[in-house]
Design a protein around this motif. Sequence first.
Motif, mmCIF file in Angstrom:
data_model
loop_
_atom_site.group_PDB
_atom_site.id
_atom_site.type_symbol
_atom_site.label_atom_id
_atom_site.label_comp_id
_atom_site.label_asym_id
_atom_site.label_seq_id
_atom_site.Cartn_x
_atom_site.Cartn_y
_atom_site.Cartn_z
ATOM 1 N N ALA A 9 0.818 -1.211 0.000
ATOM 2 C CA ALA A 9 0.000 0.000 0.000
ATOM 3 C C ALA A 9 0.853 1.262 0.000
ATOM 4 C CB ALA A 9 -0.936 -0.009 1.209
ATOM 5 N N LYS A 10 2.092 1.151 0.444
ATOM 6 C CA LYS A 10 2.963 2.330 0.524
ATOM 7 C C LYS A 10 3.737 2.580 -0.773
ATOM 8 C CE LYS A 10 3.827 2.260 5.533
ATOM 9 N NZ LYS A 10 3.240 0.969 5.932
ATOM 10 N N VAL A 11 3.621 1.671 -1.726
ATOM 11 C CA VAL A 11 4.380 1.794 -2.973
ATOM 12 C C VAL A 11 3.433 2.071 -4.135
ATOM 13 C CG1 VAL A 11 5.992 0.676 -4.554
ATOM 14 C CG2 VAL A 11 6.137 0.212 -2.098
ATOM 15 N N ARG A 12 3.575 3.238 -4.742
ATOM 16 C CA ARG A 12 2.826 3.562 -5.957
ATOM 17 C C ARG A 12 3.529 2.902 -7.143
ATOM 18 N NH1 ARG A 12 4.531 8.278 -9.003
ATOM 19 N NH2 ARG A 12 3.205 8.524 -10.864
ATOM 20 N N ALA B 177 10.576 2.310 6.161
ATOM 21 C CA ALA B 177 10.512 3.156 7.372
ATOM 22 C C ALA B 177 9.232 3.989 7.394
ATOM 23 C CB ALA B 177 11.747 4.073 7.438
ATOM 24 N N GLY B 178 8.132 3.399 6.919
ATOM 25 C CA GLY B 178 6.854 4.095 6.979
ATOM 26 C C GLY B 178 6.663 5.155 5.918
ATOM 27 N N ARG B 179 7.654 5.337 5.016
ATOM 28 C CA ARG B 179 7.550 6.367 3.988
ATOM 29 C C ARG B 179 6.882 5.791 2.745
ATOM 30 N NH1 ARG B 179 13.540 8.726 3.394
ATOM 31 N NH2 ARG B 179 12.422 10.187 2.074
ATOM 32 N N GLU B 180 6.304 6.675 1.941
ATOM 33 C CA GLU B 180 5.740 6.238 0.673
ATOM 34 C C GLU B 180 6.845 6.174 -0.380
ATOM 35 O OE1 GLU B 180 2.480 8.660 -0.469
ATOM 36 O OE2 GLU B 180 1.190 7.995 1.173
ATOM 37 N N GLY B 181 6.673 5.274 -1.332
ATOM 38 C CA GLY B 181 7.663 5.131 -2.392
ATOM 39 C C GLY B 181 6.982 4.977 -3.743
#
Length: 559
Positions: A229-232, A350-354
């Motif tokens: 979900a954090k990776v576009r 680390a909780g960041r979007e990518g």
Amino acid sequence: MTNRASDPMPAAGFASLGLDARVLAALTALGYEEPTPIQRAAIPLQIAGRDVLAQAATGTGKTAAFALPLLQHLRTDAPPRERTSALVLVPTRELAMQVAEAIYRYGKSMGVHAVPVYGGTAIDGQIRQLKRGVDIVIATPGRALDHIRRKTVHLQGIRTVVLDEADEMLDMGFADDLEAILAETPAEKQVALFSATLAPRIMAIAKSHLRNPELISIEPEKLKAGKAAKVRQVAYIVPRAHKMAALGRILDVEQPESAIVFCRTRTEVDELTETMNARGYAAEALHGGLSQDQRDRVMKRFRGKTTDLLIATDVAARGLDVSHVTHVVNYDVPNASEAYVHRIGRTGRAGREGTAITLAEPREHRLLKSFERATGRPVEVAPVPTVADLKAARVEQVQEKLRATILDGGLEDWRRIVAGMATEFDPMDIAAAALKQGATPADEETEIPAGPPAREKHPARAREDVKKARTIARGAKGGGMTKLYVGAGRKLKVRPGDLVGAIANEAGVDAATLGTITIFDRHSIVEVPAAAADDVLRAMAKATIKGKKILVRRDREGS
């Protein structure tokens, strides 16, 4: 039937698989470093002469898994009529061309002659190629059966039959054709069957035509739901000749804080690193040809954020853990879904979007579906940024830098310069001139084409196609579209991609210029540029869709 799981198998180089020196030399020259799980499991078995039943989805590297053993088993001393030692059956013409190209690249130094034969094109040229003598025939079932009945494909010397994407061939209605073809091949032969599923129909074929096969099952690794979900995920469809330019354009628009660009071979890593440095990026190469000290120095600079782009092969980047990576780029579509999952897992930490970017060639478009299944998330297909997009992005970037500089303060010395010049010039002109001095002109950029890459043609034919493409493009821009009736629909399991592929390949029409496609039960309606309608009708009169001749005419209800 023996069941062999792939998970416990240790990672190993191609040299450990039993391939001979000629094949290994070809792989080294191409810069390949590490086999995929399906290759590690299937290659040694096929070299040993075993039949193989492999469950492996598209994108797992299965082409090399059967192509490399075929090269090792070539007959070099047989007369032309007995020279053909392998028959590879595939569901579509696109896959036939892809497999033929791969075999050519792997076996180029060995003088291998591999010929793809498929429907939708004149059979005479294929017959001439086959008569000259061919080592490996790659064919769609319908056209293979046609050649067998014409006695233009000689099967008496066949040692190996490969059924690639067998489930897809069955879904397309080729079950009877497959049975007829296999009945014509020698009784003593090796059979390798590759399928994304092991449905009962696949198992029935295996029981009838494979001898005590080894069962290999490659399950694609999935990203954890929270991680995915954090990776576009976004893909750009780009002809190979324009991939470097497209990558530069995309990176200019995306402005990654830190990115890893994955390539398939060392050679591509080195070439791309040089190109990106020339474009103004601080790029470093990372591959198996570097010493450990060199790798350590590269990684130190990347972790220290003195390098913008790390351009690497999969092997070199294994185990790499850098939390500040904002973008991962698949410059080459990975051979396996597992590799795709591993690659994009380098971002969004680390909780960041990518962001995960994939540059796919037109024929690789279908591989994106396997990546969606592996990640459980959609892959957005986006157009390559235009020159206008690039200009807009650069304006926005300049504005952001200016805001940050103004908020930082410390502009007194620069204010005095502006004040001194303001007696002669308008302050707005002074500011614009200052910006122009530091700007990179986007006007020097050229548009990057989309759509299927052109196959090699005679120069005169190529010039004619360019003129025709320009005429069609002008017609499309003018808004003139014609509706065509195609006598095939859902009953024949026709999909929009089948119609786009047939029209683009047969009539030479850029897929991007086609309009709305509507599929009904027994027919379909396709909008084509009015300037291309006659060319499409002439080309489609000779073509087939799903292996059948289909009526194509202007739609009577409006055009």
